[in-house]
Design a protein around this motif. Structure first.
Motif, PDB file in Angstrom:
ATOM      1  N   ASN A 222       0.690  -1.049  -0.044  1.00 30.86           N
ATOM      2  CA  ASN A 222      -0.308   0.074   0.428  1.00 30.86           C
ATOM      3  C   ASN A 222       1.183   1.327   0.002  1.00 30.86           C
ATOM      4  O   ASN A 222       2.418   1.278   0.091  1.00 30.86           O
ATOM      5  CB  ASN A 222      -0.810  -0.315   1.412  1.00 30.86           C
ATOM      6  CG  ASN A 222      -1.235  -0.983   1.140  1.00 30.86           C
ATOM      7  OD1 ASN A 222      -2.348  -1.241  -0.395  1.00 30.86           O
ATOM      8  ND2 ASN A 222      -2.463  -1.893   2.282  1.00 30.86           N
ATOM      9  N   GLY A 223      -0.030   2.378  -0.576  1.00 33.14           N
ATOM     10  CA  GLY A 223       0.917   3.339  -0.643  1.00 33.14           C
ATOM     11  C   GLY A 223       2.008   4.018  -1.885  1.00 33.14           C
ATOM     12  O   GLY A 223       2.594   4.604  -1.226  1.00 33.14           O
ATOM     13  N   VAL A 224       1.884   2.742  -2.491  1.00 31.61           N
ATOM     14  CA  VAL A 224       3.106   2.767  -3.881  1.00 31.61           C
ATOM     15  C   VAL A 224       2.091   3.790  -4.984  1.00 31.61           C
ATOM     16  O   VAL A 224       0.774   3.255  -5.011  1.00 31.61           O
ATOM     17  CB  VAL A 224       3.583   1.328  -4.216  1.00 31.61           C
ATOM     18  CG1 VAL A 224       4.434   2.301  -5.255  1.00 31.61           C
ATOM     19  CG2 VAL A 224       4.407   0.976  -2.914  1.00 31.61           C
ATOM     20  N   ALA A 225       2.686   4.298  -5.252  1.00 31.64           N
ATOM     21  CA  ALA A 225       2.251   5.729  -6.449  1.00 31.64           C
ATOM     22  C   ALA A 225       3.536   5.289  -7.702  1.00 31.64           C
ATOM     23  O   ALA A 225       4.289   4.771  -7.695  1.00 31.64           O
ATOM     24  CB  ALA A 225       1.303   6.792  -6.626  1.00 31.64           C
ATOM     25  N   THR A 226       2.772   5.490  -9.159  1.00 37.36           N
ATOM     26  CA  THR A 226       4.048   4.844  -9.932  1.00 37.36           C
ATOM     27  C   THR A 226       3.440   5.783 -11.257  1.00 37.36           C
ATOM     28  O   THR A 226       2.741   6.101 -11.450  1.00 37.36           O
ATOM     29  CB  THR A 226       3.521   3.371 -10.814  1.00 37.36           C
ATOM     30  OG1 THR A 226       3.659   2.049  -9.772  1.00 37.36           O
ATOM     31  CG2 THR A 226       4.930   2.830 -11.572  1.00 37.36           C
ATOM     32  N   VAL A 227       4.515   6.156 -12.084  1.00 43.18           N
ATOM     33  CA  VAL A 227       4.674   7.297 -12.053  1.00 43.18           C
ATOM     34  C   VAL A 227       5.133   6.805 -14.064  1.00 43.18           C
ATOM     35  O   VAL A 227       5.779   5.370 -13.968  1.00 43.18           O
ATOM     36  CB  VAL A 227       5.784   8.266 -12.932  1.00 43.18           C
ATOM     37  CG1 VAL A 227       4.403   9.170 -10.668  1.00 43.18           C
ATOM     38  CG2 VAL A 227       7.073   8.163 -11.920  1.00 43.18           C
ATOM     39  N   ASN A 228       5.351   7.143 -15.212  1.00 46.33           N
ATOM     40  CA  ASN A 228       5.850   6.482 -16.584  1.00 46.33           C
ATOM     41  C   ASN A 228       7.251   6.262 -16.770  1.00 46.33           C
ATOM     42  O   ASN A 228       8.272   6.289 -15.713  1.00 46.33           O
ATOM     43  CB  ASN A 228       5.403   7.336 -18.079  1.00 46.33           C
ATOM     44  CG  ASN A 228       5.248   7.003 -18.888  1.00 46.33           C
ATOM     45  OD1 ASN A 228       5.541   5.808 -19.155  1.00 46.33           O
ATOM     46  ND2 ASN A 228       4.816   7.607 -19.945  1.00 46.33           N
ATOM     47  N   ILE A 229       7.618   5.234 -17.439  1.00 45.40           N
ATOM     48  CA  ILE A 229       8.907   4.556 -17.466  1.00 45.40           C
ATOM     49  C   ILE A 229       9.765   5.815 -18.057  1.00 45.40           C
ATOM     50  O   ILE A 229      10.001   6.181 -18.407  1.00 45.40           O
ATOM     51  CB  ILE A 229       9.243   4.027 -18.833  1.00 45.40           C
ATOM     52  CG1 ILE A 229       7.822   2.580 -18.660  1.00 45.40           C
ATOM     53  CG2 ILE A 229       9.891   3.274 -18.846  1.00 45.40           C
ATOM     54  CD1 ILE A 229       7.477   1.609 -20.031  1.00 45.40           C
ATOM     55  N   ASP A 230      11.002   5.790 -16.884  1.00 48.70           N
ATOM     56  CA  ASP A 230      12.370   7.061 -17.163  1.00 48.70           C
ATOM     57  C   ASP A 230      11.809   8.524 -16.152  1.00 48.70           C
ATOM     58  O   ASP A 230      12.672   8.901 -17.197  1.00 48.70           O
ATOM     59  CB  ASP A 230      12.822   6.514 -18.342  1.00 48.70           C
ATOM     60  CG  ASP A 230      14.077   5.150 -19.037  1.00 48.70           C
ATOM     61  OD1 ASP A 230      14.165   4.526 -18.058  1.00 48.70           O
ATOM     62  OD2 ASP A 230      13.333   5.181 -19.901  1.00 48.70           O
ATOM     63  N   ASN A 231      10.528   8.635 -15.767  1.00 51.55           N
ATOM     64  CA  ASN A 231       9.863   9.621 -15.701  1.00 51.55           C
ATOM     65  C   ASN A 231      10.768  10.611 -13.940  1.00 51.55           C
ATOM     66  O   ASN A 231      10.142  10.192 -13.564  1.00 51.55           O
ATOM     67  CB  ASN A 231       8.211   9.900 -15.814  1.00 51.55           C
ATOM     68  CG  ASN A 231       8.004  10.778 -15.719  1.00 51.55           C
ATOM     69  OD1 ASN A 231       8.829  12.007 -15.897  1.00 51.55           O
ATOM     70  ND2 ASN A 231       6.982  11.476 -15.718  1.00 51.55           N
ATOM     71  N   GLY A 232      11.698  10.639 -14.357  1.00 50.21           N
ATOM     72  CA  GLY A 232      12.384  10.588 -12.890  1.00 50.21           C
ATOM     73  C   GLY A 232      12.212  12.301 -12.526  1.00 50.21           C
ATOM     74  O   GLY A 232      11.423  12.165 -11.563  1.00 50.21           O
ATOM     75  N   PHE A 233      11.804  12.834 -13.456  1.00 51.86           N
ATOM     76  CA  PHE A 233      11.604  14.388 -13.452  1.00 51.86           C
ATOM     77  C   PHE A 233       9.537  14.563 -12.940  1.00 51.86           C
ATOM     78  O   PHE A 233       9.691  15.218 -12.182  1.00 51.86           O
ATOM     79  CB  PHE A 233      11.215  14.962 -14.867  1.00 51.86           C
ATOM     80  CG  PHE A 233      10.752  16.502 -14.784  1.00 51.86           C
ATOM     81  CD1 PHE A 233      11.350  17.859 -13.864  1.00 51.86           C
ATOM     82  CD2 PHE A 233       9.017  17.022 -15.083  1.00 51.86           C
ATOM     83  CE1 PHE A 233      10.348  18.988 -13.678  1.00 51.86           C
ATOM     84  CE2 PHE A 233       8.573  18.289 -14.989  1.00 51.86           C
ATOM     85  CZ  PHE A 233       9.205  19.009 -14.119  1.00 51.86           C
ATOM     86  N   GLY A 234       9.112  13.592 -13.329  1.00 52.77           N
ATOM     87  CA  GLY A 234       7.590  13.879 -12.731  1.00 52.77           C
ATOM     88  C   GLY A 234       7.611  13.095 -11.523  1.00 52.77           C
ATOM     89  O   GLY A 234       6.896  13.490 -10.720  1.00 52.77           O
ATOM     90  N   ALA A 235       8.232  12.139 -11.388  1.00 50.16           N
ATOM     91  CA  ALA A 235       8.014  11.319  -9.708  1.00 50.16           C
ATOM     92  C   ALA A 235       9.188  12.827  -8.568  1.00 50.16           C
ATOM     93  O   ALA A 235       8.665  13.015  -7.598  1.00 50.16           O
ATOM     94  CB  ALA A 235       9.697  10.486  -9.560  1.00 50.16           C
ATOM     95  N   GLY A 236       9.697  13.271  -9.329  1.00 48.45           N
ATOM     96  CA  GLY A 236      11.134  14.948  -8.403  1.00 48.45           C
ATOM     97  C   GLY A 236       9.734  15.659  -8.302  1.00 48.45           C
ATOM     98  O   GLY A 236       9.765  16.398  -6.780  1.00 48.45           O
ATOM     99  N   PHE A 237       8.985  15.898  -9.322  1.00 44.54           N
ATOM    100  CA  PHE A 237       8.044  16.745  -8.956  1.00 44.54           C
ATOM    101  C   PHE A 237       7.017  16.407  -7.932  1.00 44.54           C
ATOM    102  O   PHE A 237       6.846  17.476  -6.714  1.00 44.54           O
ATOM    103  CB  PHE A 237       6.924  17.420  -9.996  1.00 44.54           C
ATOM    104  CG  PHE A 237       6.620  18.516 -10.213  1.00 44.54           C
ATOM    105  CD1 PHE A 237       6.650  19.936 -11.162  1.00 44.54           C
ATOM    106  CD2 PHE A 237       5.574  18.893 -10.501  1.00 44.54           C
ATOM    107  CE1 PHE A 237       6.741  21.324 -11.451  1.00 44.54           C
ATOM    108  CE2 PHE A 237       4.464  19.794 -10.299  1.00 44.54           C
ATOM    109  CZ  PHE A 237       4.704  21.112 -10.166  1.00 44.54           C
ATOM    110  N   ILE A 238       6.636  15.256  -8.124  1.00 45.09           N
ATOM    111  CA  ILE A 238       5.382  15.112  -6.846  1.00 45.09           C
ATOM    112  C   ILE A 238       5.609  14.680  -5.989  1.00 45.09           C
ATOM    113  O   ILE A 238       5.253  15.256  -4.611  1.00 45.09           O
ATOM    114  CB  ILE A 238       5.102  13.705  -7.501  1.00 45.09           C
ATOM    115  CG1 ILE A 238       3.944  13.640  -8.943  1.00 45.09           C
ATOM    116  CG2 ILE A 238       3.785  12.730  -6.419  1.00 45.09           C
ATOM    117  CD1 ILE A 238       3.713  12.360  -8.919  1.00 45.09           C
ATOM    118  N   ALA A 239       7.133  14.342  -5.552  1.00 46.81           N
ATOM    119  CA  ALA A 239       7.555  13.772  -4.673  1.00 46.81           C
ATOM    120  C   ALA A 239       7.431  15.685  -3.441  1.00 46.81           C
ATOM    121  O   ALA A 239       7.460  16.064  -2.324  1.00 46.81           O
ATOM    122  CB  ALA A 239       9.175  13.717  -4.587  1.00 46.81           C
TER     123      ALA A 239
END
Length: 253
Positions: A222-239
């Motif tokens: 639980n508590g895991v959300a997934t972004v697109n393949i190789d999308n480091g920027f998207g993950a960094g923005f949400i974080a």
């Protein structure tokens, strides 16, 4: 120069910004029309984070004008997926720009205090390119980052030896290719959100990251959300958004 709404209102309150100047900033066109691009100069006012430049695929002339306009108006700029050739071209014209060839990020930013706590974890060394895109995105927007690299599930003791910074983080970004199992493992060990980033690292059956993407989407943790393949920027923005909420909550106590 762009600023967020809190800065603008506090400036008026403290007398460092006149009412007339504040009105002018608010009334200014919400975007700059370059014909081929419309730069959203009010994004930071609305969201707290300025617009980012995606460099890949842009014509050289367009890229130069976009980056230079952000520097002129905003005082800083952040560009992703910037090739070495693009970086060399931009730095010749704007030598203050800094380029990181690993993450392919080109940027210039003002000094800022890094706040909160974001952990960026990779399964392998081959995932570091995506991890650095995520980590540098967080740092550009003011987040304090802990990097824990090459700690995949094939050597679980490496994660267990680094649990403290992961469990203490407001948010954890987990980056993995191959089968992508690391996100599920960490998701079962932490209380705060996990953002999973599948990478295209792997052999043929990895299908350029699709296998890792499907594993992360289908995680039982639980508590895991997934972004697109190789999308480091998207993950960094949400974080960054999660981290800012946590910092604000602690400040308001």
């Amino acid at each position: 120069m762009a600023m967020d709404l809190d800065e603008l209102l506090n400036g008026v309150k403290n007398g460092t910004i006149s009412i007339e100047s504040a009105k002018a900033k608010i009334k200014a066109a919400p975007f700059i029309d370059l014909d081929y691009a419309k730069l959203d100069m009010h994004r930071r006012l609305r969201t707290g984070m300025s617009e980012v430049v995606f460099c890949q695929g842009k014509a050289d002339d367009f890229l130069v004008k976009i980056v230079s306009k952000f520097l002129e108006v905003d005082g800083e700029v952040f560009g992703t997926r910037c090739s070495k050739a693009q970086a060399e071209m931009l730095q010749k014209l704007m030598p203050q720009l800094q380029y990181d060839p690993i993450s392919q990020i080109i940027s210039y930013h003002k000094e800022k205090e890094l706040k909160g706590s974001i952990a960026v974890v990779t399964a392998g060394t081959s995932d570091i390119k995506v991890a650095e895109e995520a980590a540098r995105t967080c740092e550009y927007f003011g987040g304090k980052v802990s990097r824990i690299y090459d700690a995949g599930v094939s050597g679980l003791h490496r994660i267990l030896a680094n649990l403290t910074p992961i469990q203490n983080a407001n948010c954890t970004i987990v980056i993995a290719g191959m089968e992508g199992a690391l996100a599920s493992v960490i998701g079962g060990l932490v209380a705060n959100p996990v953002i999973a980033v599948p990478t295209s690292v792997g052999y043929g059956a990895n299908f350029h990251g699709l296998s890792a993407l499907l594993t992360m989407i289908n995680t039982c943790a639980n508590g895991v959300a997934t972004v697109n393949i190789d999308n480091g920027f998207g993950a960094g923005f949400i974080a960054t958004q999660i981290n800012r909420l946590a910092v604000k909550a602690n400040t308001d106590k």
